[in-house]
Design an enzyme around this catalytic site. Structure first.
Site, PDB file in Angstrom:
ATOM      1  N   LYS A 138       0.732  -1.045  -0.135  1.00  0.00           N
ATOM      2  CA  LYS A 138      -0.174   0.113   0.006  1.00  0.00           C
ATOM      3  C   LYS A 138       0.825   1.238  -0.178  1.00  0.00           C
ATOM      4  O   LYS A 138       1.906   1.358   0.484  1.00  0.00           O
ATOM      5  CB  LYS A 138      -0.903  -0.203   1.212  1.00  0.00           C
ATOM      6  CG  LYS A 138      -1.844  -1.232   1.224  1.00  0.00           C
ATOM      7  CD  LYS A 138      -2.803  -1.236   2.669  1.00  0.00           C
ATOM      8  CE  LYS A 138      -3.334  -2.486   2.757  1.00  0.00           C
ATOM      9  NZ  LYS A 138      -2.585  -3.786   2.846  1.00  0.00           N
ATOM     10  N   HIS A 151      -5.386   4.177   8.517  1.00  0.00           N
ATOM     11  CA  HIS A 151      -4.951   4.382   9.714  1.00  0.00           C
ATOM     12  C   HIS A 151      -5.510   5.619  10.473  1.00  0.00           C
ATOM     13  O   HIS A 151      -4.763   6.032  11.518  1.00  0.00           O
ATOM     14  CB  HIS A 151      -3.236   4.640   9.545  1.00  0.00           C
ATOM     15  CG  HIS A 151      -2.312   3.432   8.649  1.00  0.00           C
ATOM     16  ND1 HIS A 151      -2.243   3.791   7.593  1.00  0.00           N
ATOM     17  CD2 HIS A 151      -2.317   2.136   8.960  1.00  0.00           C
ATOM     18  CE1 HIS A 151      -1.721   2.667   6.995  1.00  0.00           C
ATOM     19  NE2 HIS A 151      -1.764   1.578   8.039  1.00  0.00           N
TER      20      HIS A 151
END
Length: 221
Positions: A8, A118
């Site tokens: 990612k 996140h």
């Protein structure tokens, strides 16, 4: 046959996986890397973030690897999926990162569009609206990113970011499918907790145009 790293598009991920790949190659191992940046929340971002669309890359790469394809062929297919997939999310809250205080930047009566997995800040904070309106906003952005010139059918992934009750996620999924106007939806994955952000109370939608029979067959395997 070798190892494919599907990474990612975050600085720490690229740095650490990149170093690991270099060390492995120095040992004589066959290692290739594919970077996924499917998040369209920040269109001006030089390095779009990798979010739940990465799962479609995993699925296709895994199918081809299991079928015995070469490392080069697996990488090429994974890159085609990574280039074509777009994703956007929305949430009522950020996530709780272990060892850190909770981030309460999203006020009651608001939602944030385009958070990172996140808890990174998204594109904008909006007033809370009925899910059909939120879904229409998300689908509109996805269709804009895909373009209207070639309305290919889509594979759509509806992902719970970790804190949505199943019945509410089912309603959100129905709203997403109803909102799709330009590109017909051929395949649906979810709604389910597929790439979570711990307790984030939101969901994301990923879309992949189905222009390649090999990719579609891999997704259906």
């Amino acid at each position: 046959a070798g190892c494919l790293l599907i990474v990612k598009n975050y600085t720490g991920d690229r740095l650490n996986f990149g170093l690991a790949a270099e060390k492995a190659r120095a040992l004589g191992l066959a290692v290739e890397t594919v970077i996924v940046g499917d998040d369209i929340a920040l269109p001006a971002a030089p390095r779009p973030r990798g979010v739940a669309g990465t799962l479609l890359v995993h699925k296709v790469a895994g199918h081809l690897a299991r079928a015995g394809a070469s490392l080069a062929a697996v990488k090429a297919a994974a890159e085609r999926v990574a280039r074509s997939t777009v994703s956007i999310g929305v949430s009522l809250s950020s996530c709780t990162i272990p060892g850190q205080p909770a981030d309460n930047r999203i006020a009651a009566g608001e939602v944030e569009l385009g958070l990172g997995i996140h808890g990174e800040p998204g594109a904008r904070v909006m007033p809370l609206a009925p899910v059909r309106e939120l879904a229409a906003t998300m689908v509109g952005l996805l269709e804009q990113a895909l373009g209207h010139a070639d309305p290919a059918p889509l594979a759509v992934l509806v992902n719970d970011l970790g804190g949505v009750p199943p019945i509410e996620l089912a309603i959100a999924c129905q709203a997403v499918l109803t909102a799709a106007q330009v590109h017909p939806v051929r395949l649906v994955f979810g709604p389910a907790r597929l790439m979570t952000s711990l307790d984030m109370k939101g969901f994301s939608v990923s879309a992949l145009p189905l222009r390649d029979p090999e990719i579609e067959a891999a997704l259906c395997s």
